[in-house]
Motif scaffolding. Sequence first.
Motif, mmCIF file in Angstrom:
data_model
loop_
_atom_site.group_PDB
_atom_site.id
_atom_site.type_symbol
_atom_site.label_atom_id
_atom_site.label_comp_id
_atom_site.label_asym_id
_atom_site.label_seq_id
_atom_site.Cartn_x
_atom_site.Cartn_y
_atom_site.Cartn_z
ATOM 1 N N LYS A 3 0.846 -1.216 -0.142
ATOM 2 C CA LYS A 3 -0.146 -0.095 0.058
ATOM 3 C C LYS A 3 0.864 1.184 -0.031
ATOM 4 O O LYS A 3 0.660 2.151 -0.896
ATOM 5 C CB LYS A 3 -0.848 -0.074 1.297
ATOM 6 N N ILE A 4 1.918 1.396 0.846
ATOM 7 C CA ILE A 4 2.827 2.485 0.871
ATOM 8 C C ILE A 4 3.489 2.642 -0.285
ATOM 9 O O ILE A 4 3.478 3.785 -0.849
ATOM 10 C CB ILE A 4 3.935 2.152 2.058
ATOM 11 N N ILE A 5 3.857 1.605 -1.142
ATOM 12 C CA ILE A 5 4.528 1.691 -2.486
ATOM 13 C C ILE A 5 3.524 2.148 -3.371
ATOM 14 O O ILE A 5 4.047 3.093 -4.151
ATOM 15 C CB ILE A 5 5.054 0.536 -2.989
ATOM 16 N N ARG A 6 2.531 1.513 -3.611
ATOM 17 C CA ARG A 6 1.497 2.079 -4.368
ATOM 18 C C ARG A 6 1.043 3.705 -4.395
ATOM 19 O O ARG A 6 0.992 4.472 -5.404
ATOM 20 C CB ARG A 6 0.205 1.199 -4.141
ATOM 21 N N GLU A 7 0.904 3.998 -3.148
ATOM 22 C CA GLU A 7 0.646 5.391 -2.713
ATOM 23 C C GLU A 7 1.940 6.429 -3.098
ATOM 24 O O GLU A 7 1.582 7.459 -3.530
ATOM 25 C CB GLU A 7 0.364 5.629 -1.333
ATOM 26 N N LEU A 8 3.140 5.892 -2.873
ATOM 27 C CA LEU A 8 4.042 6.741 -3.332
ATOM 28 C C LEU A 8 4.243 6.947 -4.650
ATOM 29 O O LEU A 8 4.731 8.020 -5.423
ATOM 30 C CB LEU A 8 5.543 6.043 -2.798
ATOM 31 N N ARG A 9 4.074 5.940 -5.440
ATOM 32 C CA ARG A 9 4.018 6.055 -7.001
ATOM 33 C C ARG A 9 3.053 6.737 -7.656
ATOM 34 O O ARG A 9 3.105 7.742 -8.583
ATOM 35 C CB ARG A 9 3.809 4.615 -7.604
ATOM 36 N N LYS A 10 1.889 7.136 -6.698
ATOM 37 C CA LYS A 10 0.700 7.900 -7.550
ATOM 38 C C LYS A 10 0.518 9.173 -6.956
ATOM 39 O O LYS A 10 -0.154 10.128 -7.297
ATOM 40 C CB LYS A 10 -0.718 6.951 -7.467
ATOM 41 N N GLU A 12 1.914 12.823 -4.271
ATOM 42 C CA GLU A 12 3.065 13.718 -4.274
ATOM 43 C C GLU A 12 3.202 14.052 -2.918
ATOM 44 O O GLU A 12 4.069 14.855 -2.384
ATOM 45 C CB GLU A 12 2.684 14.922 -4.993
ATOM 46 N N LEU A 13 2.511 13.365 -1.878
ATOM 47 C CA LEU A 13 2.270 13.651 -0.516
ATOM 48 C C LEU A 13 3.666 12.908 0.207
ATOM 49 O O LEU A 13 2.954 11.944 0.782
ATOM 50 C CB LEU A 13 1.192 13.605 0.185
ATOM 51 N N ILE A 14 4.666 13.119 0.088
ATOM 52 C CA ILE A 14 5.772 12.257 0.399
ATOM 53 C C ILE A 14 5.763 12.105 2.013
ATOM 54 O O ILE A 14 6.712 11.482 2.613
ATOM 55 C CB ILE A 14 7.076 12.378 -0.233
ATOM 56 N N LEU A 15 5.604 13.539 2.563
ATOM 57 C CA LEU A 15 5.920 13.661 4.019
ATOM 58 C C LEU A 15 5.197 12.614 4.699
ATOM 59 O O LEU A 15 5.676 11.956 5.770
ATOM 60 C CB LEU A 15 5.578 15.085 4.414
ATOM 61 N N GLY A 16 3.905 12.616 4.510
ATOM 62 C CA GLY A 16 3.057 11.710 5.192
ATOM 63 C C GLY A 16 3.505 10.077 5.169
ATOM 64 O O GLY A 16 3.454 9.420 5.901
ATOM 65 N N LEU A 17 3.607 9.825 3.889
ATOM 66 C CA LEU A 17 4.075 8.420 3.391
ATOM 67 C C LEU A 17 5.449 8.229 4.003
ATOM 68 O O LEU A 17 5.772 7.032 4.426
ATOM 69 C CB LEU A 17 4.188 8.359 2.055
ATOM 70 N N ALA A 18 6.244 8.981 4.117
ATOM 71 C CA ALA A 18 7.557 8.773 4.672
ATOM 72 C C ALA A 18 7.433 8.482 6.180
ATOM 73 O O ALA A 18 8.023 7.493 6.810
ATOM 74 C CB ALA A 18 8.745 9.842 4.530
ATOM 75 N N SER A 19 6.358 8.915 6.919
ATOM 76 C CA SER A 19 6.323 8.786 8.390
ATOM 77 C C SER A 19 5.609 7.635 8.381
ATOM 78 O O SER A 19 5.664 6.682 9.484
ATOM 79 C CB SER A 19 5.099 9.712 8.787
ATOM 80 N N ASN A 40 13.379 0.272 -1.711
ATOM 81 C CA ASN A 40 12.907 0.910 -2.641
ATOM 82 C C ASN A 40 11.656 2.121 -2.356
ATOM 83 O O ASN A 40 12.057 3.106 -3.081
ATOM 84 C CB ASN A 40 11.855 -0.445 -3.452
ATOM 85 N N ALA A 41 10.958 2.145 -1.264
ATOM 86 C CA ALA A 41 10.168 3.141 -0.946
ATOM 87 C C ALA A 41 10.829 4.274 -0.576
ATOM 88 O O ALA A 41 10.746 5.601 -0.874
ATOM 89 C CB ALA A 41 9.152 2.725 0.064
ATOM 90 N N MET A 42 11.929 4.159 0.230
ATOM 91 C CA MET A 42 12.978 5.217 0.585
ATOM 92 C C MET A 42 13.656 5.755 -0.762
ATOM 93 O O MET A 42 13.889 6.903 -0.707
ATOM 94 C CB MET A 42 14.191 4.738 1.579
ATOM 95 N N THR A 43 13.941 5.140 -1.891
ATOM 96 C CA THR A 43 14.611 5.592 -2.871
ATOM 97 C C THR A 43 13.479 6.484 -3.818
ATOM 98 O O THR A 43 13.828 7.534 -4.048
ATOM 99 C CB THR A 43 15.031 4.545 -3.894
ATOM 100 N N ILE A 44 12.126 5.979 -3.621
ATOM 101 C CA ILE A 44 11.233 6.761 -4.134
ATOM 102 C C ILE A 44 10.854 8.257 -3.384
ATOM 103 O O ILE A 44 10.765 9.101 -4.102
ATOM 104 C CB ILE A 44 9.849 6.072 -4.207
ATOM 105 N N ILE A 45 10.900 8.055 -2.408
ATOM 106 C CA ILE A 45 10.832 9.376 -1.478
ATOM 107 C C ILE A 45 11.920 10.320 -1.787
ATOM 108 O O ILE A 45 11.587 11.589 -1.895
ATOM 109 C CB ILE A 45 10.764 9.051 0.115
#
Length: 110
Positions: A3-10, A12-19, A40-45
């Motif tokens: 879910k986190i990876i999917r949200e990161l890809r679509k 732009e709200l990276i602050l909340g997703l990083a948390s 991978n998520a950290m790389t996208i962020i």
Amino acid sequence: MTKIIRELRKSELILGLASDLMQYVSANPLYGGDVKSAVNAMTIITEKMQYQLEKVPTLEQREAMVMELAQATVKTASSLLSPENLPAWQDLPTSQRSKFVSHLVSTLER
């Protein structure tokens, strides 16, 4: 993690997703696939942060954004590398372990 990876890809709200990523990694038992997904998520962020910084109007706002993302990223990396998550790393084949540790370090450097 999916879910986190999917949200990161679509999103732009990276602050909340990083948390969210930081909280997930520190609060849940991880497996090898979770380690790969977290790196991978950290790389996208990190990539999205570099792009988004160009749009932030003031130096103070950019500094605040970088500090918040840096703290979440360092805490996520710290959790990933904690002794409690050694079994998750051991769940990965040796070649992947080396690859993802290198990937994690390069992401932290960026």
